[in-house]
Every structure is written in C-alpha cells, then in structure tokens.
Design a protein around this motif. Structure first.
Motif, PDB file in Angstrom:
ATOM      1  N   VAL A 117      48.775  12.150 -89.183  1.00  0.00           N
ATOM      2  CA  VAL A 117      49.780  11.288 -88.570  1.00  0.00           C
ATOM      3  C   VAL A 117      50.599  10.659 -89.685  1.00  0.00           C
ATOM      4  N   GLU A 118      51.911  10.623 -89.468  1.00  0.00           N
ATOM      5  CA  GLU A 118      52.833  10.036 -90.442  1.00  0.00           C
ATOM      6  C   GLU A 118      53.601   8.913 -89.766  1.00  0.00           C
ATOM      7  N   THR A 119      53.706   7.781 -90.432  1.00  0.00           N
ATOM      8  CA  THR A 119      54.467   6.657 -89.907  1.00  0.00           C
ATOM      9  C   THR A 119      55.834   6.594 -90.591  1.00  0.00           C
ATOM     10  N   LEU A 120      56.693   5.746 -90.043  1.00  0.00           N
ATOM     11  CA  LEU A 120      58.081   5.704 -90.486  1.00  0.00           C
ATOM     12  C   LEU A 120      58.218   5.340 -91.960  1.00  0.00           C
ATOM     13  N   ASP A 121      57.248   4.610 -92.486  1.00  0.00           N
ATOM     14  CA  ASP A 121      57.303   4.220 -93.904  1.00  0.00           C
ATOM     15  C   ASP A 121      56.827   5.327 -94.839  1.00  0.00           C
ATOM     16  N   GLY A 122      56.482   6.500 -94.269  1.00  0.00           N
ATOM     17  CA  GLY A 122      56.084   7.634 -95.085  1.00  0.00           C
ATOM     18  C   GLY A 122      54.595   7.765 -95.315  1.00  0.00           C
ATOM     19  N   ASN A 123      53.808   6.791 -94.861  1.00  0.00           N
ATOM     20  CA  ASN A 123      52.356   6.890 -95.031  1.00  0.00           C
ATOM     21  C   ASN A 123      51.791   7.981 -94.126  1.00  0.00           C
ATOM     22  N   ARG A 124      50.826   8.729 -94.662  1.00  0.00           N
ATOM     23  CA  ARG A 124      50.180   9.793 -93.898  1.00  0.00           C
ATOM     24  C   ARG A 124      48.670   9.643 -94.004  1.00  0.00           C
ATOM     25  N   LYS A 125      47.982   9.989 -92.931  1.00  0.00           N
ATOM     26  CA  LYS A 125      46.523  10.002 -92.964  1.00  0.00           C
ATOM     27  C   LYS A 125      46.012  11.040 -91.972  1.00  0.00           C
ATOM     28  N   SER A 126      44.814  11.549 -92.231  1.00  0.00           N
ATOM     29  CA  SER A 126      44.209  12.498 -91.310  1.00  0.00           C
ATOM     30  C   SER A 126      43.639  11.738 -90.120  1.00  0.00           C
ATOM     31  N   VAL A 127      43.577  12.417 -88.971  1.00  0.00           N
ATOM     32  CA  VAL A 127      43.054  11.802 -87.752  1.00  0.00           C
ATOM     33  C   VAL A 127      42.026  12.728 -87.126  1.00  0.00           C
ATOM     34  N   ARG A 128      41.032  12.117 -86.451  1.00  0.00           N
ATOM     35  CA  ARG A 128      39.963  12.864 -85.792  1.00  0.00           C
ATOM     36  C   ARG A 128      39.679  12.258 -84.420  1.00  0.00           C
ATOM     37  N   VAL A 129      39.223  13.109 -83.521  1.00  0.00           N
ATOM     38  CA  VAL A 129      38.843  12.648 -82.194  1.00  0.00           C
ATOM     39  C   VAL A 129      37.559  11.823 -82.276  1.00  0.00           C
ATOM     40  N   SER A 130      37.209  11.199 -81.159  1.00  0.00           N
ATOM     41  CA  SER A 130      36.015  10.361 -81.120  1.00  0.00           C
ATOM     42  C   SER A 130      34.745  11.213 -81.169  1.00  0.00           C
ATOM     43  N   GLU A 131      33.633  10.572 -81.443  1.00  0.00           N
ATOM     44  CA  GLU A 131      32.325  11.232 -81.427  1.00  0.00           C
ATOM     45  C   GLU A 131      31.568  10.928 -80.142  1.00  0.00           C
ATOM     46  N   ARG A 132      32.209  10.330 -79.156  1.00  0.00           N
ATOM     47  CA  ARG A 132      31.516   9.985 -77.910  1.00  0.00           C
ATOM     48  C   ARG A 132      31.001  11.244 -77.219  1.00  0.00           C
ATOM     49  N   ASP A 133      29.720  11.243 -76.886  1.00  0.00           N
ATOM     50  CA  ASP A 133      29.120  12.438 -76.307  1.00  0.00           C
ATOM     51  C   ASP A 133      28.334  12.167 -75.030  1.00  0.00           C
ATOM     52  N   ASN A 134      28.376  10.942 -74.531  1.00  0.00           N
ATOM     53  CA  ASN A 134      27.771  10.618 -73.230  1.00  0.00           C
ATOM     54  C   ASN A 134      28.861  10.705 -72.172  1.00  0.00           C
ATOM     55  N   PRO A 135      28.745  11.616 -71.209  1.00  0.00           N
ATOM     56  CA  PRO A 135      29.806  11.779 -70.212  1.00  0.00           C
ATOM     57  C   PRO A 135      30.206  10.472 -69.536  1.00  0.00           C
ATOM     58  N   GLN A 136      29.246   9.569 -69.353  1.00  0.00           N
ATOM     59  CA  GLN A 136      29.549   8.303 -68.689  1.00  0.00           C
ATOM     60  C   GLN A 136      30.409   7.376 -69.548  1.00  0.00           C
ATOM     61  N   ASP A 137      30.451   7.651 -70.846  1.00  0.00           N
ATOM     62  CA  ASP A 137      31.227   6.795 -71.751  1.00  0.00           C
ATOM     63  C   ASP A 137      32.619   7.353 -72.040  1.00  0.00           C
ATOM     64  N   LEU A 138      32.914   8.537 -71.518  1.00  0.00           N
ATOM     65  CA  LEU A 138      34.189   9.178 -71.821  1.00  0.00           C
ATOM     66  C   LEU A 138      35.318   8.574 -70.985  1.00  0.00           C
ATOM     67  N   THR A 139      36.487   8.510 -71.583  1.00  0.00           N
ATOM     68  CA  THR A 139      37.677   7.995 -70.887  1.00  0.00           C
ATOM     69  C   THR A 139      38.600   9.153 -70.554  1.00  0.00           C
ATOM     70  N   LEU A 140      38.994   9.229 -69.298  1.00  0.00           N
ATOM     71  CA  LEU A 140      39.893  10.262 -68.803  1.00  0.00           C
ATOM     72  C   LEU A 140      41.327   9.746 -68.866  1.00  0.00           C
ATOM     73  N   VAL A 141      42.218  10.525 -69.461  1.00  0.00           N
ATOM     74  CA  VAL A 141      43.633  10.169 -69.480  1.00  0.00           C
ATOM     75  C   VAL A 141      44.328  10.993 -68.400  1.00  0.00           C
ATOM     76  N   VAL A 142      45.104  10.324 -67.565  1.00  0.00           N
ATOM     77  CA  VAL A 142      45.680  10.967 -66.384  1.00  0.00           C
ATOM     78  C   VAL A 142      47.187  10.747 -66.330  1.00  0.00           C
ATOM     79  N   SER A 143      47.824  11.572 -65.508  1.00  0.00           N
ATOM     80  CA  SER A 143      49.261  11.475 -65.281  1.00  0.00           C
ATOM     81  C   SER A 143      49.547  10.491 -64.160  1.00  0.00           C
TER      82      SER A 143
END
Length: 286
Positions: A146-172
């Motif tokens: 991910v890069e921000t407007l000031d030019g900074n960049r960093k790597s990004v990773r998804v979460s490590e959540r592995d309990n189905p009950q703790d997962l968040t669903l993103v919807v339309s």
C-alpha cells in the motif's frame, strides 16, 4: 516486453492521476457535470462523465507508454466495441470507477481497478481508493503493498483469524438477491460490514477490517474488471479468491461475466466455507 516491475513503476503515477480526476468530480464543481446515464433501461447500471474521463485518461496513458502491439485492452466503458476474447498475450483489464452508485450517492466507497492479465490470470494489479488517498498494488509472487499520498509504502497482509465465529463478512449495499440473502443468513457470521465497491471490500480484508466476501450471480454477474485487480492484491496479501468449487477465476475468456458463486477470504477457513456455501445453495435450489 518490459519487466513487470518497470510496468508497475509506470502504472503507479497513472493510479494517482486517475484518483485526482475522480476526486475533482467528487469534491469540486465538476460534481454538477456528472451527466449520469444508464446502460440499461432499468436505471440499474449508471455511467457518469467521471467514469468516461478516467477511462480515457488510463487508456491514453497506458497506450502512450506501452502501445498496442504487445498489449490488449479491455475496459468496462469500451468492451461493447470489442468482439469476444482479446488475442493479445498480455491484456489490461480496467474498471475506471468501481462503485459508480456509491460515487453518485457520495458514500466515498469507490475505487479504480487496473490489472494486467496473461493466460487468463492476473500478473500485476493496482487498486486505488481515492477517498483514502491510497494505492494497493501487487505483482504475482511479489506480495501486496500500500502506498500513501506522501510516498510511503509498506507491505500488507490479511488477518490470521481462523475461528469461523470470529470472521467478519463484508457485504454489498445494493447487489443482493434472494439466493444470496438466504446464503448469508445460513452462514450466520455474527459480524458484518457494508462497503460499496468490490475493490473496497477486498481492501477491507487486506486491512484486516473484514475476512470474507461472497459474490453470487443471479440474472447478471460481476465482470472481469470487477474481480481481476482485487483478486491479485488479495491473494498476494495471503488471502484466497475462488469459485465455490475451489477452481480459480479466469479472465479474458470471451465471456466477461464471472458466473456462479465466488468467495474471497483471508484464506484460513476458505475451503470449509466454500463447501458450506455450495451445500446451502444446493439446498436453496432444490
């Protein structure tokens, strides 16, 4: 053929320039000049002057830098003029404004998708989130950044959540039908988050604000340009994005629609959720 890293260096300024154009429409006087039209007679598929302006900008910049000899181009706003599959080895798949309804309704949840596809699979991708002033980009087997407007960049990773009950669903907020509503009710995620564009939904997973996104086609289906760039930035950040049966998505096949059930996730419960989704939809259809 230029190396993918060199192409990415050309693409990043194009992503920022396209973001600036959309923000000028979204926040400035150009908001009054959106000239909203609809691609169908039901008023469900809007296109605006902002879509067209960014589409023209991206295509002009890419073609000026890379030409059309080694590259094909498929864009949401120009594919009607094309005849089936693009025969170039390398094909750009572009959505200049993903989330046009959110753009018009001023939720801020819109995005820009640009992907470079080879052999039906994405090799390079950029997703811009103009209102967050961020670019997300990835090269196959190179991770997501991910890069921000000031030019900074960093790597990004998804979460490590592995309990189905703790997962968040993103919807339309809008693309819903009876089958999808039934599926989401039966999966019973206790946490849900609404986000407008597909790019925004996938970024929510990458930023660990959500873990699951499900698309289920009805009378229509999401298109190549909805999925190609978001898929690569998700998978390179450690997530997964497949059909319910586990098969990979394919692009530039001659049919721009992505039919069936698609599931994007942080990858931790992916296979189990795909099988469960398949079972639930089978029950509904019977």
């Amino acid at each position: 053929m230029k190396e993918l890293q060199s192409i990415l260096e050309l693409l990043r300024p194009i992503g920022w320039g396209a973001s600036d154009i959309l923000r000028s429409y979204y926040h400035g006087k150009k908001q009054d000049d959106l000239n909203v039209e609809y691609k169908d007679d039901k008023g469900k598929d809007p296109v605006t002057a902002a879509d067209l302006a960014v589409n023209n900008y991206i295509l002009k910049k890419l073609k000026n830098e890379l030409g059309s000899e080694d590259f094909g181009y498929i864009s949401e706003e120009t594919y009607q003029n094309q005849d089936g599959k693009n025969n170039s080895e390398w094909v750009w798949i572009i959505d200049p404004l993903d989330g046009t309804k959110d753009f018009i309704n001023k939720t801020g949840e819109y995005a820009i998708h640009i992907a470079l596809v080879r052999n039906k699979r994405p090799e390079l991708a950029l997703v811009a989130i103009p209102e967050a002033e961020k670019l997300y980009y990835a090269i196959k087997d190179g991770g997501t950044f991910v890069e921000t407007l000031d030019g900074n960049r960093k790597s990004v990773r998804v979460s490590e959540r592995d309990n189905p009950q703790d997962l968040t669903l993103v919807v339309s907020r809008s693309h819903r039908n009876e089958r999808l509503n039934y599926l989401l009710e039966k999966l019973t995620f206790k946490n849900q988050k609404s986000v407008g564009s597909v790019g925004g939904k996938i970024v929510a997973i990458i930023e660990q604000q959500a873990d699951i996104y499900i698309s289920l086609s009805g009378k229509s289906a999401p298109k190549d340009w909805d999925m190609a760039a978001p898929e690569l930035i998700l998978t390179e950040a450690g997530g997964k994005y497949t059909h319910f049966d586990g098969t990979p998505l394919q692009y530039n096949t001659g049919d721009i629609s992505q039919w069936g059930g698609l599931l994007a996730s942080n990858g931790k419960c992916h296979e189990m959720l795909c099988k469960e989704a398949e079972r639930i939809i089978k029950d509904f259809d019977e």
